[in-house]
Design a protein around this motif. Structure first.
Motif, PDB file in Angstrom:
ATOM      1  N   SER A 135       0.833  -1.200   0.000  1.00 28.35           N
ATOM      2  CA  SER A 135       0.000   0.000   0.000  1.00 28.35           C
ATOM      3  C   SER A 135       0.866   1.248   0.000  1.00 28.35           C
ATOM      4  O   SER A 135       2.091   1.164   0.177  1.00 28.35           O
ATOM      5  N   LEU A 136       0.217   2.393  -0.171  1.00 32.38           N
ATOM      6  CA  LEU A 136       0.952   3.656  -0.181  1.00 32.38           C
ATOM      7  C   LEU A 136       1.720   3.833   1.128  1.00 32.38           C
ATOM      8  O   LEU A 136       2.894   4.205   1.137  1.00 32.38           O
ATOM      9  N   ALA A 137       1.041   3.520   2.251  1.00 31.45           N
ATOM     10  CA  ALA A 137       1.692   3.698   3.549  1.00 31.45           C
ATOM     11  C   ALA A 137       2.910   2.789   3.683  1.00 31.45           C
ATOM     12  O   ALA A 137       3.883   3.134   4.336  1.00 31.45           O
ATOM     13  N   HIS A 138       2.880   1.608   3.066  1.00 34.38           N
ATOM     14  CA  HIS A 138       4.029   0.712   3.127  1.00 34.38           C
ATOM     15  C   HIS A 138       5.188   1.242   2.301  1.00 34.38           C
ATOM     16  O   HIS A 138       6.352   1.035   2.626  1.00 34.38           O
ATOM     17  N   ARG A 139       4.844   1.912   1.189  1.00 36.49           N
ATOM     18  CA  ARG A 139       5.906   2.335   0.284  1.00 36.49           C
ATOM     19  C   ARG A 139       6.549   3.670   0.672  1.00 36.49           C
ATOM     20  O   ARG A 139       7.590   4.023   0.144  1.00 36.49           O
ATOM     21  N   LEU A 140       5.901   4.370   1.603  1.00 36.59           N
ATOM     22  CA  LEU A 140       6.473   5.654   2.024  1.00 36.59           C
ATOM     23  C   LEU A 140       7.818   5.458   2.715  1.00 36.59           C
ATOM     24  O   LEU A 140       8.055   4.412   3.322  1.00 36.59           O
ATOM     25  N   ASP A 141       8.670   6.470   2.617  1.00 34.02           N
ATOM     26  CA  ASP A 141       9.966   6.417   3.295  1.00 34.02           C
ATOM     27  C   ASP A 141       9.735   6.303   4.806  1.00 34.02           C
ATOM     28  O   ASP A 141       9.030   7.119   5.391  1.00 34.02           O
ATOM     29  N   PRO A 142      10.320   5.283   5.460  1.00 32.20           N
ATOM     30  CA  PRO A 142      10.053   5.084   6.890  1.00 32.20           C
ATOM     31  C   PRO A 142      10.452   6.295   7.742  1.00 32.20           C
ATOM     32  O   PRO A 142       9.848   6.530   8.786  1.00 32.20           O
ATOM     33  N   ARG A 143      11.451   7.040   7.288  1.00 30.69           N
ATOM     34  CA  ARG A 143      11.898   8.160   8.123  1.00 30.69           C
ATOM     35  C   ARG A 143      10.796   9.202   8.279  1.00 30.69           C
ATOM     36  O   ARG A 143      10.551   9.713   9.375  1.00 30.69           O
ATOM     37  N   GLY A 144      10.124   9.505   7.158  1.00 30.28           N
ATOM     38  CA  GLY A 144       9.019  10.465   7.213  1.00 30.28           C
ATOM     39  C   GLY A 144       7.916   9.969   8.139  1.00 30.28           C
ATOM     40  O   GLY A 144       7.384  10.713   8.965  1.00 30.28           O
ATOM     41  N   LYS A 145       7.616   8.669   8.026  1.00 32.71           N
ATOM     42  CA  LYS A 145       6.546   8.093   8.836  1.00 32.71           C
ATOM     43  C   LYS A 145       6.894   8.152  10.321  1.00 32.71           C
ATOM     44  O   LYS A 145       6.032   8.430  11.161  1.00 32.71           O
ATOM     45  N   ILE A 146       8.175   7.888  10.628  1.00 30.22           N
ATOM     46  CA  ILE A 146       8.582   7.891  12.039  1.00 30.22           C
ATOM     47  C   ILE A 146       8.447   9.300  12.622  1.00 30.22           C
ATOM     48  O   ILE A 146       7.910   9.486  13.718  1.00 30.22           O
TER      49      ILE A 146
END
Lengths: 252, 256
Positions: free
Chosen positions: B13-24
């Motif tokens: 999904s989009l959330a999986h493909r996002l850069d983890p740093r931004g998500k963190i």
């Protein structure tokens, strides 16, 4: 004979609190052409010897000379560990990175290689061991045999000058054992193998070294003799045998 | 291996493909903001935002609900105590206990907050494999020791769980059945001690194996992250939403 790579010179070693020493005035040598099996009963000091060579344990007396230099302190052993590869008995001790690729690249990265170069070496090593496609696998989810082969890859990726293998066949099935034999036969560096398996040793080493408290007895025995002996005494242990091609030189 | 699986970390999904740093970064800001928020509007805004992220992650609903149920079972105990112990205007009485209006409001607020934060973390953090999480934290300049602690804990959790299961099986094979008696307590104490000793031993051997491969206290990472346009959009959008929540919190009168 050429200059030996590893010289263990009259060392004494006892584990703290142990009643008797593992080695007393013990000497051992490994030459640049040697493919040596290390045998002896459980507790005779096979693993201890390998750990002494790597500087994981320190002798209470005696000298250890590696590549012509005496090694004593932690600092002395740093270059030694860059050039001698040790395969641990238990692959779970060796593989600590989450993915196979990272684990194999760990050594090269420590040697100062760039991430790109380390990755390239790791992939090439995996390919050489027939482990292509394993790079993204998670290390703790590998089977026992795969773990062992990946462990070997992590050591070989450092392009060691000498290889020390501590019971590489324990817990492996026949097929994986054969793969391992092929890999070891292709090696162009001197190595020492600790093993309890006569069959495995006879396919991989020239001479066998039988460990004693104060010396290491090198006994090359002709192949025919082993089988002959084996016929006479079924299920004999590895502890009393030594093998090697008839044309091989005795070590040391 | 059941207890420590990562059911949400795999996906496309989009959330999986996002850069983890931004998500963190977004998840950390979000959790902090919602944890300190006092106004219902801000918390409801947070809940909406979290649910939006959850849509981006497109996770199996049943499992997400299962996790939420687990969290809310803890909160249930809060409801048993807090409404009756919080000082304020009495609303109703149950026997000797009096529930207050403020107590109920407060419990409701905590319930909403917890769910908002958990949903947000499921959508943003649970969609990152732990390994990648460690590496991202490292590249976010968190102290390396903390990152290594996370990675090693994760790596050896399985090994210790296996060891525990092996010991338990060995006990079972010799007829051990837990009961409420001294024998059981002693056996479990031995089991715990043995696990501790083995873990320490293993840590020692792992360290030795690392030394043998040239480890000198510094980890070098193979991983490089690539920041893409969608990451910028996600970060900007999320920060705007968080700013709106902050504004709400700041401008609207407190409810409690």
């Amino acid at each position: 004979m050429a200059e030996p790579l590893i010289v263990v010179d009259r060392i004494t070693f006892a584990y703290p609190g142990a009643a008797s020493p593992v080695f007393q005035n013990f000497s051992f040598q490994l030459g640049p052409e040697d493919h040596l099996g290390l045998i002896g009963p459980n507790g005779s000091g096979k693993t201890t010897l390998l750990h002494l060579i790597m500087g994981l344990l320190r002798p209470q007396a005696g000298r250890i000379i590696i590549f012509g230099n005496e090694v004593k302190t932690e600092k002395d052993f740093v270059p030694v560990r860059q050039q001698i590869g040790l395969l641990f008995q238990n692959a779970d001790d060796q593989l600590f990175c989450p993915t196979v690729l990272e684990d194999v690249a760990f050594g090269p990265l420590n040697q100062g290689k760039s991430p790109a170069a380390a990755k390239e070496i790791a992939l090439a090593t995996l390919e050489r061991l027939g482990l292509s496609g394993f790079e993204d696998r998670v290390t703790y989810k590998l089977s026992g045999g795969e773990k062992r082969l990946v462990s070997l890859a992590t050591v070989l990726a450092m392009q060691p000058r000498v290889l020390l293998l501590d019971e590489p066949t324990s817990g492996l099935d026949e097929k994986t054992k054969h793969r391992l034999i092929h890999i070891i036969q292709e090696l162009h560096i001197p190595f020492v193998i600790v093993s309890h398996e006569p069959d495995f040793l006879h396919h991989t080493v020239h001479n066998c070294c039988h460990l004693h408290l104060d010396h290491c007895e090198i006994k090359p025995v002709m192949l025919e003799e082993i089988y002959h002996e084996k016929d006479k005494v079924p299920n004999r242990g590895a502890t009393s045998c030594c093998f090697g091609g008839p044309d091989r030189l005795v070590n040391g | 291996m059941s207890g420590i699986a990562e059911p949400f970390s795999e996906g496309s999904s989009l959330a999986h493909r996002l850069d983890p740093r931004g998500k963190i970064v977004v998840a950390a800001l979000f959790a902090t903001l919602i944890a300190v928020a006092q106004s219902l509007a801000a918390v409801l805004g947070g809940l909406t935002l979290a649910v939006l992220w959850l849509f981006l992650a497109w996770l199996p609903w049943r499992q997400v609900l299962g996790k939420l149920l687990a969290v809310n079972s803890f909160i249930f105990f809060l409801w048993l105590v807090l409404p009756f112990s919080y000082p304020g205007d009495p609303l109703f009485t149950v026997g000797p206990l009096t529930a207050t209006k403020q107590g109920i409001w407060f419990s409701a607020l905590i319930t909403l907050k917890s769910n908002a934060i958990i949903i947000g973390l499921i959508a943003l953090i649970a969609t990152v494999p732990v390994v990648t999480l460690g590496q991202s934290l490292h590249s976010l300049k968190l102290p390396p020791k903390l990152c290594h602690l996370l990675l090693f804990t994760y790596r050896y959790l399985y090994v210790f769980e296996e060891e525990y299961q092996r010991l338990r099986t060995a006990m079972k094979m010799r007829g051990f059945r837990p009961r409420t008696n001294m024998h059981t307590y002693r056996a479990f104490a031995y089991l715990a001690a043995m696990l501790l000793v083995r873990s320490a031993d293993r840590a020692e051997r792992v360290f030795q194996a690392m030394l043998c491969r040239g480890f000198r206290g510094v980890f070098y990472s193979l991983r490089t992250f690539s920041w893409q346009r969608r990451d910028g959009v996600f970060l900007a959008g999320s920060l705007l939403a968080l700013a709106a929540i902050l504004l709400t919190e700041w401008r609207l009168p407190r409810l409690v």
